[in-house]
Design an enzyme around this catalytic site. Structure first.
Site, PDB file in Angstrom:
ATOM      1  N   PRO A  94      -5.693 -27.054 -54.547  1.00  0.00           N
ATOM      2  CA  PRO A  94      -7.106 -27.194 -54.200  1.00  0.00           C
ATOM      3  C   PRO A  94      -7.392 -28.164 -53.062  1.00  0.00           C
ATOM      4  CG  PRO A  94      -6.861 -27.072 -56.578  1.00  0.00           C
ATOM      5  CD  PRO A  94      -5.472 -27.139 -56.009  1.00  0.00           C
ATOM      6  N   CYS A  95      -8.350 -27.767 -52.212  1.00  0.00           N
ATOM      7  CA  CYS A  95      -8.680 -28.539 -51.009  1.00  0.00           C
ATOM      8  C   CYS A  95      -9.785 -29.587 -51.191  1.00  0.00           C
ATOM      9  CB  CYS A  95      -9.119 -27.579 -49.895  1.00  0.00           C
ATOM     10  SG  CYS A  95      -7.854 -26.377 -49.448  1.00  0.00           S
ATOM     11  N   PRO A  96     -10.769 -29.389 -52.104  1.00  0.00           N
ATOM     12  CA  PRO A  96     -11.894 -30.328 -52.168  1.00  0.00           C
ATOM     13  C   PRO A  96     -11.529 -31.799 -52.290  1.00  0.00           C
ATOM     14  CG  PRO A  96     -12.409 -28.373 -53.451  1.00  0.00           C
ATOM     15  CD  PRO A  96     -10.973 -28.241 -53.019  1.00  0.00           C
ATOM     16  N   PRO A  97     -10.428 -32.197 -52.973  1.00  0.00           N
ATOM     17  CA  PRO A  97     -10.123 -33.625 -53.047  1.00  0.00           C
ATOM     18  C   PRO A  97      -9.912 -34.289 -51.686  1.00  0.00           C
ATOM     19  CG  PRO A  97      -8.869 -32.434 -54.709  1.00  0.00           C
ATOM     20  CD  PRO A  97      -9.510 -31.404 -53.819  1.00  0.00           C
ATOM     21  N   PHE A  98      -9.595 -33.487 -50.654  1.00  0.00           N
ATOM     22  CA  PHE A  98      -9.268 -34.045 -49.340  1.00  0.00           C
ATOM     23  C   PHE A  98     -10.210 -33.579 -48.242  1.00  0.00           C
ATOM     24  CE2 PHE A  98      -5.397 -33.123 -51.822  1.00  0.00           C
ATOM     25  CZ  PHE A  98      -5.017 -34.435 -52.119  1.00  0.00           C
TER      26      PHE A  98
END
Length: 419
Positions: free
Chosen positions: A77-81
């Site tokens: 998943p991309c949202p954390p970064f």
């Protein structure tokens, strides 16, 4: 090319899957959380073992029960970064990057491929990157990071992605990042036939004006509304290309639409801009309703980019090309010298001591900002001593597979909105 096997986590709708397959990898297993994306995978590859559910849940799949594989790959998943998000990093319930590294230690593949957004390459996550690299070294893997843009690998859009490749030393000596093969056309040349398919009289004029590559396509998530082509800045770029970015159309413009009509893209057009469908080998069918199809496509790793990376990894695993000294493949990089100084010490260190060990010049406000940034992903103990405040690195806040980690609770609470 020898038959090479891959297990793919967070597989999505198959962008990386197709690219790796075209590079010569055979899928042993693919795991995906979103049921629409999993349905698309099964539609296109009905003989694959596709598991639906949380990839970190061993009731969905048991890594230790699988045979040895050549490659572990995934688009965690991309949202954390993401620059567009809060950049919570290790404290985001969706963060699986560090967990995937620990999974590498359990499965012991010959190679690891993980891709994510450009945000992970920013200073905010320098210590996180260092942690990942150090941990892979402890597990016996050489590793390297690289920022790649899709336009450099045959795709008509920008789409920067930050990629991690890791291998055992004996294979890493043969690894080379793929050579660039820039897309030769524009959005207009890529989509002209589709725009003209229902006899829109403005198709030729539109294609001539759409004379640049596309901005990064943003798939979005279940937390947001319907499909559109991204934030305000992206919408402005789309408008300059003659595209209405406020939604996705069901059909191309038709004969009754005026020459100066500003069309929306269809999901088929978005897929073309992601690298699908420009030739029979890149053919792919997307299942579900229009918004779901758009998100599946927009969140994918472009197949041509995955193919280029897969080919580079396959060449290394087959020891094809020219063997190099590892120092030629990647020079030693310290992503965060301050983090390295903290990690190397078994006792608390003062600001002055840490700055000296890090080998960087910084004033007290800069030091405090850096320490505050580190504390977002790591547990840092602070002690007041006679010589001043001292700091010690105690642990990593992220999820690496712990049964009692708070990630599980937050993930369960937000499950219906995670995609």
């Amino acid at each position: 090319m020898a038959d090479l096997s891959v297990v793919e986590i967070c597989a999505g709708a198959g962008g990386q899957s197709l690219g790796l397959e075209l590079a010569g990898f055979r899928h042993v297993l693919a795991v995906e959380l979103d049921e629409n994306a999993a349905a698309t995978l099964r539609e296109n590859r009905p003989d694959w073992d596709v598991r639906l559910g949380d990839v970190a849940d061993e009731s969905v799949w048991a890594p230790k029960e699988l045979p040895p594989v050549d490659l572990l790959a995934g688009g965690v998943p991309c949202p954390p970064f993401s620059i567009a998000g809060k950049q919570l990093g290790a404290t985001d319930e969706r963060d699986l990057f560090a967990w995937a590294v620990e999974l590498t230690g359990k499965m012991k593949p010959r190679a690891l491929l993980l891709e994510n957004v450009r945000g992970l390459s920013m200073p905010r996550f320098s210590a996180y990157r260092q942690h990942v690299k150090d941990r892979l070294k402890e597990l016996g893997y050489w590793s390297d990071w690289k920022l790649l843009e899709a336009r450099d690998y045959g795709v008509p859009q920008l789409r920067p992605r930050f990629v991690l490749v890791a291998m055992r030393d004996e294979d890493a000596q043969w690894f080379e990042w793929p050579e660039k093969t820039p897309y030769p056309g524009t959005v207009g040349t890529a989509l002209y036939e589709m725009m003209a398919s229902k006899n829109w009289p403005g198709a030729e004029k539109w294609a001539a004006a759409a004379n640049d590559i596309a901005p990064t396509i943003v798939g979005g998530s279940k937390k947001h509304g319907g499909a559109d082509l991204g934030p305000t800045r992206a919408k402005k770029a789309w408008r300059a290309l003659g595209v209405d970015a406020m939604g996705v159309a069901a059909d191309p413009p038709g004969q009754s639409d005026p020459i100066d009509y500003v069309p929306k893209l269809t999901t088929e057009m978005v897929a073309r801009l992601q690298g699908w469908g420009d030739s029979p080998e890149y053919a792919w069918t997307f299942t579900g309703r229009k918004t779901s199809r758009y998100r599946q496509i927009g969140n994918a790793f472009p197949p041509p980019v995955a193919r280029a990376l897969g080919t580079a990894i396959a060449n290394a695993l087959n020891q094809k090309g020219q063997r190099k000294d590892l120092s030629e493949v990647e020079k030693e990089v310290r992503h965060d010298p301050l983090y390295v100084a903290l990690k190397q010490s078994s006792v608390p260190l003062t600001e002055k001591e840490l700055i000296k060990l890090a080998g960087e010049k910084m004033d007290s406000p800069t030091f405090e900002r850096r320490m505050a940034m580190l504390a977002r992903d790591f547990v840092i103990r602070e002690d007041d001593q006679l010589v001043g405040r001292a700091y010690q690195l105690v642990g990593f806040k992220g999820f690496i597979g712990q049964e009692g980690h708070e990630r599980h609770v937050r993930f369960a609470e937000l499950r219906s909105r995670i995609s």
